[in-house]
Scaffold this motif. Structure first.
Motif, short mmCIF file in Angstrom:
data_model
loop_
_atom_site.label_atom_id
_atom_site.label_comp_id
_atom_site.label_asym_id
_atom_site.label_seq_id
_atom_site.Cartn_x
_atom_site.Cartn_y
_atom_site.Cartn_z
N PRO A 9 11.44 18.63 -3.46
CA PRO A 9 11.31 17.31 -2.86
C PRO A 9 11.55 16.23 -3.90
O PRO A 9 11.25 16.43 -5.08
CB PRO A 9 9.86 17.29 -2.35
CG PRO A 9 9.17 18.38 -3.10
CD PRO A 9 10.20 19.39 -3.46
N PRO A 10 12.08 15.08 -3.47
CA PRO A 10 12.31 14.00 -4.44
C PRO A 10 10.99 13.51 -5.00
O PRO A 10 9.95 13.69 -4.36
CB PRO A 10 12.99 12.92 -3.59
CG PRO A 10 12.60 13.23 -2.19
CD PRO A 10 12.45 14.70 -2.12
N PRO A 11 11.01 12.93 -6.19
CA PRO A 11 9.75 12.45 -6.76
C PRO A 11 9.16 11.36 -5.88
O PRO A 11 9.90 10.60 -5.26
CB PRO A 11 10.17 11.89 -8.12
CG PRO A 11 11.64 11.65 -8.01
CD PRO A 11 12.16 12.64 -7.03
N PRO A 12 7.84 11.30 -5.78
CA PRO A 12 7.21 10.30 -4.92
C PRO A 12 7.52 8.89 -5.38
O PRO A 12 7.68 8.64 -6.58
CB PRO A 12 5.72 10.60 -5.03
CG PRO A 12 5.57 11.43 -6.25
CD PRO A 12 6.85 12.14 -6.45
N SER A 13 7.61 7.97 -4.41
CA SER A 13 7.85 6.57 -4.75
C SER A 13 6.62 5.99 -5.42
O SER A 13 5.53 6.59 -5.39
CB SER A 13 8.16 5.79 -3.48
OG SER A 13 7.03 5.84 -2.61
N ARG A 15 4.91 3.44 -4.53
CA ARG A 15 3.88 3.13 -3.52
C ARG A 15 3.11 4.40 -3.14
O ARG A 15 1.90 4.38 -2.96
CB ARG A 15 4.56 2.51 -2.29
CG ARG A 15 3.64 2.19 -1.14
CD ARG A 15 2.72 1.02 -1.44
NE ARG A 15 1.78 0.78 -0.35
CZ ARG A 15 0.47 1.06 -0.43
NH1 ARG A 15 -0.03 1.55 -1.53
NH2 ARG A 15 -0.32 0.82 0.60
N GLN A 16 3.86 5.52 -3.02
CA GLN A 16 3.20 6.77 -2.65
C GLN A 16 2.26 7.23 -3.75
O GLN A 16 1.18 7.75 -3.47
CB GLN A 16 4.25 7.85 -2.34
CG GLN A 16 3.66 9.13 -1.76
CD GLN A 16 2.96 8.89 -0.42
OE1 GLN A 16 3.31 7.98 0.32
NE2 GLN A 16 1.96 9.69 -0.11
N ARG A 19 -0.78 5.37 -3.24
CA ARG A 19 -1.56 5.90 -2.11
C ARG A 19 -2.30 7.17 -2.53
O ARG A 19 -3.47 7.34 -2.22
CB ARG A 19 -0.65 6.26 -0.94
CG ARG A 19 -0.11 5.08 -0.20
CD ARG A 19 0.71 5.56 0.98
NE ARG A 19 1.54 4.48 1.47
CZ ARG A 19 2.87 4.48 1.48
NH1 ARG A 19 3.53 5.55 1.08
NH2 ARG A 19 3.54 3.43 1.91
N TYR A 22 -5.13 6.33 -4.63
CA TYR A 22 -6.22 5.77 -3.81
C TYR A 22 -6.99 6.89 -3.12
O TYR A 22 -8.21 6.89 -3.09
CB TYR A 22 -5.65 4.80 -2.76
CG TYR A 22 -6.70 4.27 -1.82
CD1 TYR A 22 -7.46 3.15 -2.15
CD2 TYR A 22 -6.97 4.94 -0.62
CE1 TYR A 22 -8.44 2.69 -1.30
CE2 TYR A 22 -7.96 4.48 0.24
CZ TYR A 22 -8.69 3.35 -0.11
OH TYR A 22 -9.67 2.91 0.73
N ARG A 23 -6.25 7.87 -2.55
CA ARG A 23 -6.92 8.98 -1.84
C ARG A 23 -7.79 9.78 -2.80
O ARG A 23 -8.89 10.19 -2.44
CB ARG A 23 -5.90 9.91 -1.18
CG ARG A 23 -5.21 9.25 0.00
CD ARG A 23 -4.65 10.28 0.98
NE ARG A 23 -4.10 9.56 2.13
CZ ARG A 23 -2.81 9.21 2.25
NH1 ARG A 23 -1.94 9.56 1.30
NH2 ARG A 23 -2.39 8.54 3.30
N ARG B 8 8.87 10.42 4.86
CA ARG B 8 9.02 11.85 4.62
C ARG B 8 7.75 12.57 5.06
O ARG B 8 6.65 12.08 4.87
CB ARG B 8 9.25 12.13 3.13
CG ARG B 8 10.47 11.43 2.56
CD ARG B 8 10.63 11.78 1.09
NE ARG B 8 10.55 13.23 0.93
CZ ARG B 8 11.56 14.06 1.15
NH1 ARG B 8 12.74 13.58 1.51
NH2 ARG B 8 11.41 15.34 1.01
N ASP B 54 4.03 12.07 3.74
CA ASP B 54 4.21 12.44 2.33
C ASP B 54 4.72 11.27 1.50
O ASP B 54 4.41 11.14 0.32
CB ASP B 54 5.20 13.60 2.20
CG ASP B 54 4.66 14.85 2.85
OD1 ASP B 54 3.45 14.89 3.12
OD2 ASP B 54 5.45 15.78 3.09
N ASP B 55 5.56 10.46 2.12
CA ASP B 55 6.09 9.31 1.38
C ASP B 55 6.73 8.36 2.38
O ASP B 55 6.99 8.74 3.52
CB ASP B 55 7.12 9.78 0.34
CG ASP B 55 7.24 8.77 -0.81
OD1 ASP B 55 6.78 7.62 -0.65
OD2 ASP B 55 7.77 9.15 -1.86
N PRO B 68 -3.56 4.12 3.04
CA PRO B 68 -4.74 4.95 3.31
C PRO B 68 -6.02 4.13 3.42
O PRO B 68 -7.04 4.64 3.89
CB PRO B 68 -4.80 5.88 2.09
CG PRO B 68 -3.97 5.24 1.04
CD PRO B 68 -2.95 4.41 1.75
#
Ligand SMILES: Nc1ncnc2c1ncn2[C@@H]1O[C@H](COP(=O)(O)OP(=O)(O)OP(=O)(O)O)[C@@H](O)[C@H]1O
Ligand SMILES: [Mg+2]
Lengths: 286, 243
Positions: A9-13, A15-16, A19, A22-23, B8, B54-55, B68
């Motif tokens: 999978p591509p590396p997370p952005s 912002r992700q 997130r 934060y989680r 995603r 996921d993103d 979240p």
């Protein structure tokens, strides 16, 4: 769909990543809050109890380390009787209860007398207090003097508990069978399965799954009720504790026995929770 | 109004949504089409925050649904979702089903909620069933109630996941009629459907999903008569020939 072999999978952005962070922080916060509040409440409870004026006396009578150590070996030995008893009874109760439940739901007219007997059995044995069944069997059967009736107290106790719990468990299983939607019967029959095959392959597996929590609850209850055989003279954990208590006037031994019962119950309770959560997950409800 | 960017979602290592970009304007009716397993339901569930993504981002107006930290209950009050089956609460009458949300979530007074429910029931021709239990309704009637129950919450966005696919063709029409009317009222709707004729007639835009991506998106006439992508053409050929 697009699970290309070897593609990662591509590396997370950015912002992700925020997130996710934060989680993670939220999880940590929840654990911390849970732990701290538990410690505060338990600490407070412990402080209130131990600072009560009667506490030293209570501790001596209920939780004396000396008496706990002294009574432990006898209770430990006696507890194996409880364990053997509930394991034996659980193994016999399941098929018995299953048979009674099935007899009560099948519509075959030839089964009518058995249905009647099964109904009377469940009504009678669910109605009588278990302790009374234990006494009736334990004192009554040997007096019959019939050939083939077991005389060992262990088996008399096992028979009594089986009779009583068979009736409870049969009703739980029957409720489970009746809770399966009628279209499942229709779907099984439509496939060309016989009534029996539909019951065994389609209905019962779902029914048993639905009633596993109440079934486990009955087994927990049975584990405790093995203490009732002390009334017919079997030396199980409770009786062993009582013997010690009668000699010392200290009930710590009984708390030790209580602890044994609690400890064997916990795995079953957690197992039940796990089963329940798993079936909720499967249905996508969690 | 709804803005999805680079969304995603995978289950384990099974990538279901592989970078979805989608904008839905207020009052627009968007039909998601695609083969079974192409991720239509997953996309709708992500929008309704039933799946953790996921993103990527999903915005509803100025609210980021993928944040979240948002209050999901409050965010969901702005969105309504209707599923394929099992929508109604079986232990409640139709009226109780319809007034539960308005009364308990929106704090609408009892009388007002009932009056509104009755008005909605009349619009779908089910006034007579107000005090019936869901079990005694036909599948099509149940879905019509499910739709107006969603509408009773006055959502900004209505998500419909194959609301007709559990119904027989006769009942499909009556449910589609309700959706058609909701579309005419100017409600914003995103729906997954296998009803190609309906999509063609009622959608403002058709979105074709395949392999976790949006392969094609455009007005129904263009997508159905002159699809730009080979895969869309193949899918449509199969699905329109069947009917
Ligand atoms: N909870 C889950 N766990 C694992 N995989 C899942 C889960 N939910 C969906 N999937 C998988 O994700 C893919 C997309 O499913 P989805 O339900 O979104 O498809 P769909 O386009 O709605 O199909 P249909 O037209 O049949 O409703 C499928 O391959 C499905 O197996
Ligand atoms: Mg789907």
């Amino acid at each position: 769909m697009t699970t290309l072999p070897g593609s990662s999978p591509p590396p997370p952005s950015a912002r992700q990543r925020e997130r996710n962070a934060y989680r993670r922080r939220r999880t940590v916060r929840r654990v911390v809050v849970g732990t701290v509040s538990s410690l505060v409440v338990l600490g407070l409870a412990a402080w209130v109890i131990t600072s009560a004026p009667g506490w030293p006396r209570v501790r001596e009578v209920y939780f004396s380390g000396h008496h706990a150590r002294e009574s432990f070996p006898a209770i430990w030995d006696a507890f194996w009787l409880n364990v053997r008893l509930f394991m034996t009874v659980e193994l016999i109760v399941l098929p018995l209860a299953l048979a009674v439940a099935v007899i009560r739901v099948v519509p075959a007219p030839a089964m009518a007398p058995f249905k009647f007997i099964a109904a009377v059995y469940t009504d009678v044995f669910r109605g009588i207090p278990t302790i009374l069944v234990v006494m009736l069997v334990g004192f009554g059967f040997p007096a019959l003097g019939l050939a083939g009736v077991p005389t060992s107290l262990f088996w008399l106790g096992a028979i009594a508990l089986t009779l009583s719990y068979g009736a409870y468990v049969a009703e739980v299983i029957r409720a489970g069978i009746l809770s399966i939607h009628p279209t499942q019967w229709a779907a099984g029959r439509a496939l060309g399965l016989t009534y029996g095959q539909t019951l065994v392959r389609v209905i019962l597996p779902q029914a048993i799954r639905n009633v596993t929590p109440p079934l486990m609850n009955d087994f927990v209850s049975l584990q405790k009720d093995t203490a009732l055989v002390s009334t017919i003279g079997l030396v199980e954990a409770l009786r062993a504790a009582q013997v010690y208590q009668a000699n010392t006037f200290n009930v710590t031994s009984m708390c030790v026995a209580a602890l044994f019962f609690i400890i064997v119950t916990i795995p079953l309770a957690r197992f039940t929770d796990w089963l329940t959560i798993r079936s909720m997950r499967r249905q996508g409800g969690l | 109004m709804l803005r999805i960017r680079a969304l995603r979602k995978s289950f384990g290592d099974h990538v279901v949504l592989d970078g979805i970009d989608l904008d839905v304007a207020r009052g627009e009716v968007v039909c998601l089409i695609g083969a079974s397993g192409s991720g239509k339901s997953t996309l709708l569930r992500c929008i309704d925050m039933l799946e953790e993504t996921d993103d990527g981002d999903i915005h509803l107006g100025d609210l980021e649904l993928t944040d979240p930290a948002i209050d999901q209950n409050r965010a969901r009050a702005r969105i309504a979702m209707v599923f394929q089956a099992f929508n109604l609460f079986p232990h409640m009458t139709v009226m109780q089903n319809l007034t539960l949300g308005p009364r308990r979530v929106k704090q609408v007074p009892h009388r007002e909620a009932e009056a509104r429910a009755r008005e909605l029931l009349a619009r779908v021709g089910l006034e007579a069933k107000a005090y019936a239990y869901p079990d005694s309704l036909s599948g099509g009637q149940q879905q019509r109630v499910a739709l107006i129950r969603a509408v009773a919450m006055d959502p900004e966005l209505l998500l419909l996941d194959e609301v007709t696919s559990a119904l027989d063709p006769l009942l499909v029409t009556e449910v589609l009629d309700v959706i058609r009317e909701l579309a005419r009222e100017g409600r914003t709707i995103v729906m997954a459907t296998h009803e190609m004729d309906f999509a063609r007639e009622c959608a403002d835009r058709i979105v074709f999903l395949s392999g976790g991506r949006i392969i094609e998106s455009g007005p129904p006439e263009q997508v159905f008569t002159a699809p730009r992508d080979q895969r869309t053409a193949q899918f449509l050929a199969r699905h329109t020939a069947r009917r």
